[in-house]
Design an enzyme around this catalytic site. Structure first.
Site, PDB file in Angstrom:
ATOM      1  N   ARG A  91      -0.359  -8.333  13.671  1.00  0.00           N
ATOM      2  CA  ARG A  91      -0.713  -7.247  12.489  1.00  0.00           C
ATOM      3  C   ARG A  91      -1.730  -8.184  11.758  1.00  0.00           C
ATOM      4  NH1 ARG A  91       4.811  -4.641  10.661  1.00  0.00           N
ATOM      5  NH2 ARG A  91       3.632  -3.606   9.380  1.00  0.00           N
ATOM      6  N   LYS A 126       0.618  -1.422   0.031  1.00  0.00           N
ATOM      7  CA  LYS A 126       0.117   0.011   0.010  1.00  0.00           C
ATOM      8  C   LYS A 126       1.027   1.271   0.013  1.00  0.00           C
ATOM      9  CE  LYS A 126      -2.354  -0.822   3.777  1.00  0.00           C
ATOM     10  NZ  LYS A 126      -1.656  -2.084   4.305  1.00  0.00           N
ATOM     11  N   ARG A 173      11.820  -5.431   4.305  1.00  0.00           N
ATOM     12  CA  ARG A 173      11.796  -4.056   3.724  1.00  0.00           C
ATOM     13  C   ARG A 173      12.213  -3.065   4.688  1.00  0.00           C
ATOM     14  NH1 ARG A 173       5.079  -3.010   4.588  1.00  0.00           N
ATOM     15  NH2 ARG A 173       5.334  -2.544   6.908  1.00  0.00           N
ATOM     16  N   ARG A 221      11.648  -0.385  10.348  1.00  0.00           N
ATOM     17  CA  ARG A 221      10.464  -0.290  11.564  1.00  0.00           C
ATOM     18  C   ARG A 221      10.401  -1.208  12.400  1.00  0.00           C
ATOM     19  NH1 ARG A 221       4.726   0.241   8.289  1.00  0.00           N
ATOM     20  NH2 ARG A 221       4.086  -0.946  10.424  1.00  0.00           N
ATOM     21  N   ARG A 276      -9.407   1.062   9.067  1.00  0.00           N
ATOM     22  CA  ARG A 276      -9.134  -0.373   9.469  1.00  0.00           C
ATOM     23  C   ARG A 276     -10.251  -0.952  10.306  1.00  0.00           C
ATOM     24  NH1 ARG A 276      -3.256   0.891   9.451  1.00  0.00           N
ATOM     25  NH2 ARG A 276      -1.978  -1.320   9.430  1.00  0.00           N
TER      26      ARG A 276
END
Ligand code: AMP
Length: 217
Positions: free
Chosen positions: A172, A13, A127, A161, A88
């Protein structure tokens, strides 16, 4: 134009929102980025949200709704907004409909990025982003062209992160399935849902989103 990008963590996203900023002159609004900024700044909101984020759970609806309301009031420099990571929950989606109606706006489309759960953990764990401009990279799928130097701004500082580790990623994903997935049906009923295959390569997903938004897919 106001768009929502919907999908599990790691679906791409943020990457696609960055590309849409360029392709459509939209401004990205990411509640995750706003919350991380509040945590880094040590504000009261950041202190409230920080522990929850580290567990991979969702921050309270009223907090994120407040952030979005404030940001919508400030307006944008572009042709509209792309919402990345908001809404969300159904309560957030209902609040968004209300906030936009109060401002004489309406949500144009919701793009759902479909990705296999198994691929997500691998995607998330590799990432990292440029600390200066936020450009996203990945150990396996997208490394900087010159190692250690950001393609976009030339910075040599990168960050990962804190919640991008396997245990938190699983939480998550659970939060996504339990609380966010019902939004697919919510927006399908409103006739706003467009689904794209998020497993394809970044450029292909970008083109598929373009076709979906232009009504040619
Ligand atoms: P993200 O960067 O979108 O993956 O968000 C990182 C974390 O911030 C999430 O795991 C949640 O703890 C929190 N968060 C971000 N957006 C929301 C939201 N709309 N509602 C609740 N929590 C959120």
């Amino acid at each position: 134009m106001i768009l929502v990008l919907l999908g599990p963590p790691g679906a791409g996203k943020g990457t696609q929102a960055n590309l849409l900023e360029t392709d459509r002159s939209l401004v990205k609004l990411s509640t995750g980025d706003m919350l991380r900024a509040a945590v880094a700044a040590g504000t009261e909101l950041g202190r409230k949200a920080g522990d929850i984020m580290e567990r991979g759970a969702l921050v309270q609806d009223d907090i994120v709704i407040g952030l979005i309301a404030e940001r919508l009031d400030r307006g944008g420099e572009g042709e509209g907004f792309i919402l990345d990571g908001f809404p969300r929950t159904i309560a957030q989606a209902e609040a968004l409909d209300r906030l936009l109606a109060e401002r004489g706006e309406t949500l144009n489309a919701v793009v759902e990025m479909q990705v296999d759960d198994d691929a997500l953990v691998k995607r998330i764990i590799g990432r990292f982003t440029c600390a200066n401009c936020g450009e996203g990279y990945h150990d396996d799928f997208k490394t900087p062209k010159v190692p250690g130097v950001c393609d976009r701004c030339g910075s040599k500082e990168f960050v990962r992160r804190r919640d991008d580790n396997e245990e938190v990623v699983r939480s998550r994903l659970e939060a996504y399935h339990a609380q966010t997935k019902p939004l697919i049906n919510y927006y399908a009923k409103q006739g706003k849902l467009k689904s794209v295959d998020g497993m394809a390569e970044i450029g292909e997903v970008r083109r598929a989103i373009g076709r979906a938004l232009d009504g040619s897919a």
